[in-house]
Write a protein that holds these residues in place. Sequence first.
Motif, PDB file in Angstrom:
ATOM      1  N   GLN A 162     -14.400 -22.762 -18.159  1.00  0.00           N
ATOM      2  CA  GLN A 162     -13.614 -22.759 -19.611  1.00  0.00           C
ATOM      3  C   GLN A 162     -13.775 -23.421 -20.595  1.00  0.00           C
ATOM      4  OE1 GLN A 162      -9.324 -23.357 -18.512  1.00  0.00           O
ATOM      5  NE2 GLN A 162      -8.560 -22.985 -20.834  1.00  0.00           N
ATOM      6  N   SER A 234      -5.242 -26.004 -22.528  1.00  0.00           N
ATOM      7  CA  SER A 234      -4.066 -25.682 -22.020  1.00  0.00           C
ATOM      8  C   SER A 234      -3.202 -24.704 -22.505  1.00  0.00           C
ATOM      9  CB  SER A 234      -3.130 -26.826 -21.744  1.00  0.00           C
ATOM     10  OG  SER A 234      -2.913 -27.284 -23.430  1.00  0.00           O
ATOM     11  N   GLN A 237      -4.908 -21.392 -20.994  1.00  0.00           N
ATOM     12  CA  GLN A 237      -4.051 -21.044 -19.896  1.00  0.00           C
ATOM     13  C   GLN A 237      -2.819 -20.662 -19.891  1.00  0.00           C
ATOM     14  OE1 GLN A 237      -5.534 -21.031 -17.296  1.00  0.00           O
ATOM     15  NE2 GLN A 237      -7.388 -21.563 -17.566  1.00  0.00           N
ATOM     16  N   ARG A 247      -4.417 -16.138 -12.278  1.00  0.00           N
ATOM     17  CA  ARG A 247      -3.588 -17.196 -11.503  1.00  0.00           C
ATOM     18  C   ARG A 247      -4.337 -17.229 -10.137  1.00  0.00           C
ATOM     19  NH1 ARG A 247       2.739 -15.905 -12.800  1.00  0.00           N
ATOM     20  NH2 ARG A 247       2.782 -17.409 -14.983  1.00  0.00           N
TER      21      ARG A 247
END
Length: 247
Positions: A162, A234, A237, A247
């Motif tokens: 990521q 974050s 996500q 997920r």
Amino acid sequence: MAGMIRRDGRTPDQLRPIRFEVSYNKYAEGSVLVQFGQTHVLCNVTVDESLPPWLRNQAEPQGWVTAEYAMLPRSTAQRTPREQRWPKGRTQEISRLIGRSLRLAVDLKALGPRQFIVDCDVLQADGGTRTAAITGSWLALKLALQPFIEQGDVPPGVLKHQIAAVSVGIVRGAALLDLAYEEDLAADVDLNLVMTAGGEMVEIQGTAEKAPFTRPQLDALIGLADNGIQRLVSYQQEALASLQVGR
């Protein structure tokens, strides 16, 4: 300078308001409108079930990820003419940066004989267009890959990393995160960093505009960028979780 308040009210280590609008374009296989404050970039992914000619008939087959970057004519205060024939040097450089960053994040051999074309169009520019484009493009690529993963056409681990990107700089003696245009214009030192969610470096672009800078200053800027990128990943996500993807 820790207590310094910037023109837009941010502290030196504060990102601009970050927003991802996923599935913005109904036609693209992956689409994200990313906003870093007043910088807005539309990232669309097209899946092409054929490869560039130079990648065909390879002994070890692999897929490909490439990117194109452009600024719309009124993305800035004055109209910028369209680059109708050949893209400018800056445009080519940013396109290559986005493509390199995304290819590092992907297992190209796991993609199969197809390429993912990422178009990054700047709708509105207020500094940090390349970092917003990279951060939004990773998310759009993730969305484009998800159906292939669910159908079993590519393995779940096709995205190795990521990634996200952010700018940092030294402006009037202060180290600042996520520079807006006026700050970038006034910066003594200007860096763009691409990093993984694990804090590993993907690419660093940087220059001293007026005077050399020191190793401790560089280390401080990298630390500032690292903290910002952790927040960006974050937010990525959270955007995926809103779609129950990955997920």
